[in-house]
Write a protein that holds these residues in place. Structure first.
Motif, PDB file in Angstrom:
ATOM      1  N   LEU A   1      -5.707  11.066   3.902  1.00 58.81           N
ATOM      2  CA  LEU A   1      -4.955  11.246   2.650  1.00 58.81           C
ATOM      3  C   LEU A   1      -4.302  12.632   2.584  1.00 58.81           C
ATOM      4  O   LEU A   1      -3.255  12.794   1.964  1.00 58.81           O
ATOM      5  CB  LEU A   1      -5.865  11.040   1.440  1.00 58.81           C
TER       6      LEU A   1
ATOM      7  N   TYR B   1       0.837  -1.204   0.000  1.00 56.62           N
ATOM      8  CA  TYR B   1       0.000   0.000   0.000  1.00 56.62           C
ATOM      9  C   TYR B   1       0.874   1.257   0.000  1.00 56.62           C
ATOM     10  O   TYR B   1       0.542   2.260  -0.638  1.00 56.62           O
ATOM     11  CB  TYR B   1      -0.931   0.029   1.217  1.00 56.62           C
TER      12      TYR B   1
ATOM     13  N   LEU C   1      -0.653  12.779   3.664  1.00 53.48           N
ATOM     14  CA  LEU C   1       0.414  12.095   2.929  1.00 53.48           C
ATOM     15  C   LEU C   1       1.328  13.133   2.267  1.00 53.48           C
ATOM     16  O   LEU C   1       0.872  14.190   1.842  1.00 53.48           O
ATOM     17  CB  LEU C   1      -0.177  11.153   1.872  1.00 53.48           C
TER      18      LEU C   1
ATOM     19  N   ILE D   1      -5.625   4.341  10.034  1.00 47.88           N
ATOM     20  CA  ILE D   1      -5.615   4.639   8.597  1.00 47.88           C
ATOM     21  C   ILE D   1      -5.356   6.123   8.398  1.00 47.88           C
ATOM     22  O   ILE D   1      -6.048   6.967   8.964  1.00 47.88           O
ATOM     23  CB  ILE D   1      -6.954   4.218   7.961  1.00 47.88           C
TER      24      ILE D   1
ATOM     25  N   GLN E   1       1.086   7.485  -6.145  1.00 45.95           N
ATOM     26  CA  GLN E   1       0.057   8.526  -6.203  1.00 45.95           C
ATOM     27  C   GLN E   1       0.621   9.865  -5.730  1.00 45.95           C
ATOM     28  O   GLN E   1       0.362  10.896  -6.338  1.00 45.95           O
ATOM     29  CB  GLN E   1      -1.140   8.119  -5.332  1.00 45.95           C
TER      30      GLN E   1
ATOM     31  N   ALA F   1       0.655   4.179  -2.666  1.00 44.08           N
ATOM     32  CA  ALA F   1       0.484   5.563  -2.225  1.00 44.08           C
ATOM     33  C   ALA F   1       1.650   6.430  -2.701  1.00 44.08           C
ATOM     34  O   ALA F   1       1.452   7.584  -3.106  1.00 44.08           O
ATOM     35  CB  ALA F   1       0.364   5.628  -0.704  1.00 44.08           C
TER      36      ALA F   1
END
Lengths: 627, 353
Positions: free
Chosen positions: A427, A253, A430, A424, A260, A257
């Motif tokens: 986003l 993951y 990040l 979690i 991205q 990520a």
């Protein structure tokens, strides 16, 4: 037998406990990993903190009923934050004599033992060297033993389904799971839903497993011998949404990520190897994120293709374990020379050579550091826990892209297969890892040329000019480069300069300072660890402090370069202890770089440290200083 | 002319230019450092003069090489390039070609690089049919390490490492490539610019892995290895030109030909006067069954008594890189929601106190 799942048909004492360690052990074909994994999910869904330790043989199906064929899964869950899967089980589930024999020594007196009696035949007992049936003599008298004919009961319960005896017996692991789920007041819907999804194409198998699961639950409910159930309340973790995750999944993951966050396609070139293959399996599922996975003909082709993709402007990634790193060394050297971003994921296992493929070790540190010809410095990042693999992958990518360098990420078998709750991430939190490709000639002499080895003055990174960019056509390769122009150069002074520049680039990488956990501020002993030993060292330090002693813990994520404050941190303490699952590799680096008389404590058993064992060692050091 | 239109042009997706290109546009400012008389010069010149006819944007061409004399090639090509490590060029090129469909990717390698240390990568690249053009410079010797025998050296070859003669049985690179199910296999001579260019052109137009074996003279360590194919008198008796759609015949008067041997089903050489023109095999590079091309590759022996040149095989098969990109594109039909990926199926929430 009723298949209704319900509570309260029989008065049962409910005991509240703050933590429990359960170990499921059976034959490698008994489905113990799946059973443990499901119980873990139930604990996670309930909100417990947890940590797991799968332990299985390298053979897929070792001879049935033998000691080498024993597979186990240990789960520690608690109502507070825990750091390890636990040193010893409170409850041992043994599916056959081999599992009993291989694991009983770890069960402390007073522990609960649940045994599948069906497998305790004379033949099976003899196979593992039991002269007499331990269920029939006094040898297990120190434990609370529950003898359950799991196969027989499962078979009887599944008779109406029309499944063959053999198929019906295979569901006995779900019986065990049902029984344990009853004992610990777990929810059952999650497992039933899981089974329906897992066997979506075989609905009769799904229903049979659910029936076995419910049978196990009801067995606990109705059988007098189980008089107590236990309740472990949800843990008070930081607020947020959690899931359970293994290190390899978190690493995969993290790579998705990273792609991205960098706005780059990801190219994984790899070759299957235990215990890293799950990274390939996971990434292969996420092509919709622009991830290409290439299962190459060998380790060398895997990293070669990844480097080729990097040359083309992708985030090149390769994944492997120690023996694979040995094969990839030359290409890592090429990436050092060509100064291209490349992520090299090493899930360490027991070595040397093929070693212990399914067991853990931290013995690739010096290989990562020095395992190439010539002066070939490579940054090293090590995650400390399964969930931390996600952040470590992002951090390794940041370094690779910012500094145009291969980066080695050192995970290991323990955190790769182990799992824990993961908060979690939002986003928005990040990092922005976006890069700028070179688009214009950059020569400083007015020639209008492109110089591929003209460096960013701050990072010393060279431009990343990808094919397809007009006017920047250039050639790179493994031969020494002339400073700035990148042409082949055999000039002595140039080589000396380039060696030093490549080193300075890695030395100058900005990394976070190492933090020290020293609650009292009075500690004189510092424990320095790296990577997956974070949990056991942290747990041991807590134990030492509970004994009224002071101890400090610092844990390194960056092994190359070290954090800038490390020297100063080491100098603050009278004694630095470095526990490692190797022969003292970090200790060697620390001693060489900081002239600190660090003491190495090593164990190379293929298993993580036990908190108890480290506690004893650390107490001795604290007392030794005081004496 | 050996061009075969397969409807799968090797250069689809690579941007072209309308600007006129010349050979010198593909030359770099780097001094070419091969030995005087090296066959590599001829191949470099052929490639540089042939590329302009493709009309590709120079920045979309990449040459990747391994290690060896021929692997210096990229430094002399004014395109993107990488001089990589020994034997690994096909692997590196595979990653590049798979991640970038807009590039024309060429691998330059030698008999040691491709067939010895890099043999594994070569066969797997060919079987995957990655859209790469592989130029295998075969001089039947190790040049850069100063003259040891190579996997294509003849048995008994006396070199520094084999003073009593080498014991190794050599590879036939064309046979090897066909055994690996290569979709395009050709052979050319460094000294025959026209024929070399024809094979290069056909390779460039082929979509998939194209292996071109180029017999190349090493004047220092294996001088004259292919002289029998260059001698104006001897060559006609030895070189068998393969021309798609034409009967296979050779000799100064076209007096020799290739026929099918009814006993073995294989191919053999016959005198046209004896068997008649109609008996000659008409070359068809597009035959799916690789045994035909393989039989062609076995017509000659290692001593070059008969040497077929041209395109042995050129068949259509989906390329690895096209398929890999198609999978990614198909997967992209599904939304890429990072948040939902990270959350997964089973989550729980801890509330603030």
């Amino acid at each position: 037998m009723s298949i209704d799942v319900g509570r309260g048909t029989r008065p049962v004492e409910v005991r509240k406990v703050d933590r429990v360690v359960i170990r499921f052990a059976g034959d490698s074909g008994d489905g113990m990993q799946l059973t443990g994994d499901r119980f873990t999910s139930e604990a996670a869904a309930f909100g417990n903190d947890l940590a797991t330790l799968p332990n299985f043989p390298a053979e897929i199906r070792a001879p049935q009923g033998t000691l080498p064929g024993v597979s186990s899964f240990q789960l520690h869950f608690a109502d507070y934050d825990i750091l390890t899967p636990g040193d010893r089980p409170d409850v041992l589930v043994a599916m056959n004599p081999a599992a009993l024999k291989a694991n009983i020594a770890d069960l402390p007196p007073g522990g609960t033992l649940i045994v599948n009696t069906d497998e305790f035949t004379k033949r099976n007992l003899t196979k593992v060297g039991y002269q007499a049936n331990p269920l029939e003599d006094e040898s297990l008298s120190a434990y609370h033993v529950h003898q359950v004919a799991m196969a027989t009961i499962t078979r009887a319960a599944l008779e109406p389904t029309g499944l063959s005896k053999k198929d019906a017996e295979r569901a006995k692991n779900m019986f065990a799971l049902g029984l344990l789920s009853w004992m610990y007041n777990r929810e059952t819907e999650g497992t039933e839903r899981f089974l329906r999804e897992k066997f979506a194409k075989l609905p009769e198998i799904a229903e049979a497993n659910i029936l076995a699961f419910r049978t196990g639950w009801n067995y606990g409910e109705t059988t007098e011998s189980f008089a107590v159930t236990y309740e472990v309340a949800p843990a008070k973790l930081s607020p947020g949404t959690y899931r359970q995750i293994t290190g390899n999944t978190a690493l995969a993951y993290g790579v998705v990520a990273a792609g991205q966050c960098a706005k780059l396609p990801v190219f994984l070139g790899t070759y299957p190897i235990t215990p890293a293959s799950d990274i390939l399996h996971e990434l292969a599922k996420h092509k919709n994120f622009g991830v290409t996975t290439f299962q190459a003909e060998d380790e060398i082709a895997g990293i070669g293709a990844a480097l080729g993709a990097s040359f083309g402007g992708a985030l090149g990634v390769t994944s492997t374990s120690g023996p694979g790193i040995a094969l990839k060394s030359e290409t890592i050297g090429l990436a050092v020379m060509t100064e291209m971003p490349l992520l090299v994921l090493d899930v360490q296992r027991g070595g040397p050579s093929t070693g212990l493929p399914t067991k853990t070790e931290q013995a690739d540190l010096l290989q990562a550091m020095f395992g190439r010809n010539g002066e070939a410095p490579v940054p090293i990042v090590a995650p400390r826990s399964p969930a931390d693999c996600f952040d470590a992958a992002l951090e390794a990518t940041r370094i690779a892209l910012t500094y145009r360098t291969p980066v080695l990420l050192l995970s290991d078998g323990y955190i790769a297969n182990g799992s824990e709750p993961w908060l979690i991430p939002d986003l928005d939190t990040l990092p922005d890892l976006s890069v700028e490709f070179a688009t214009e000639p950059n020569a400083t002499d007015g020639s209008g040329e492109f110089w591929p080895y003209l460096r960013d003055p701050e990072t010393l990174a060279r431009p990343w000019a990808v094919p397809g960019t007009p006017g920047l056509e250039h050639r790179i390769g493994g031969l020494e480069k002339a400073d700035r122009t990148g042409n082949i150069s055999y000039d002595p002074d140039n080589h000396d300069r380039m060696v030093r520049v490549r080193q300075a680039k890695i030395d100058g990488i900005t990394v976070d300072d190492v933090e020290v956990d020293d609650p009292s501020g009075r500690a004189r002993v510092l424990v320095l660890g790296w990577g997956s030993s974070f949990g056991p060292i942290g747990a041991a330090c807590r134990r030492v402090r509970r004994l009224g002693m002071d101890i400090a813990h610092a844990h390194l994520r960056h092994l190359n370069p070290f954090p800038k404050n490390l020297g100063e941190v080491l100098a603050r303490y009278d004694r630095v202890v470095v526990p490692e699952m190797n022969m003292g590799q970090l200790a060697m680096l620390i001693r060489a770089k900081y002239l600190v008389d660090a003491v190495s404590y090593t164990k190379v058993a293929g298993l993580p440290f036990k908190a108890e064992e480290l506690q004893d060692v650390l107490v001795d050091f604290v007392k030794g200083l005081d004496a | 002319m050996t061009t075969i239109d397969l409807g799968l042009p090797g250069l689809a997706g690579v941007p072209t230019t309308t600007e006129a290109q010349k050979a010198k546009d593909f030359k770099t400012d780097q001094e070419v450092r091969w030995c005087p008389g090296c066959g590599d010069y001829a191949v470099l010149a052929a490639v540089q003069s042939f590329l302009p006819e493709l009309g590709l944007k120079r920045e979309n061409i990449v040459f990747i090489s391994g290690i060896g004399c021929s692997s210096r090639f990229p430094y002399y090509m004014n395109t993107y390039g990488m001089h990589s490590i020994h034997g690994r060029a096909p692997a590196i090129a595979t990653g590049l070609a798979t991640s970038r469909e807009d590039l024309s990717v060429w691998v330059v390698t030698g008999d040691g690089d491709a067939l010895s240390i890099g043999g594994n990568h070569l066969i797997h690249t060919l079987r995957r049919n990655v859209n790469l053009k592989i130029l295998l410079f075969n001089n039947r010797i190790y040049g850069l390490t100063k003259g040891q025998y190579s996997p294509t050296s003849e048995e008994g070859k006396v070199t520094k490492s084999t003073p009593m003669g080498s014991l190794d049985h050599p590879f036939n690179p064309v046979s090897l490539a066909l055994g690996a199910d290569a979709t395009f296999v050709g052979r050319a001579l460094d000294s025959d610019r026209k024929q070399l260019t024809e094979v290069l052109r056909a390779a460039a137009e082929h979509r998939g892995s194209a292996l071109v074996e180029i017999y190349q003279n090493c004047p220092i360590f294996n001088d004259g290895a292919f002289d029998v194919l260059k001698d104006s008198e001897a060559k006609d008796e030895r070189i068998i030109p393969l021309v798609h759609g034409q009967p296979i015949r050779f000799g100064s008067e076209g007096q020799h030909g290739v026929v099918r041997d009814p006993k073995t089903g294989s191919l053999r050489i016959a005198e046209v006067a004896e068997v008649g023109l109609d008996a000659l095999v008409v070359h068809d590079a597009t035959i799916e069954d690789p045994s035909y091309a393989f039989a062609l590759s076995r017509l000659g022996s290692h001593d070059l008594d008969h040497t077929p040149v041209g395109v042995f095989r050129s068949v259509r098969r989906a390329t690895y890189d096209d398929l890999a990109r198609a999978q990614v594109n198909e997967a992209k039909q599904k939304p890429a929601n990072l948040g939902s990926l990270l959350r997964g199926k089973d989550t729980w929430t801890v509330l603030a106190d």
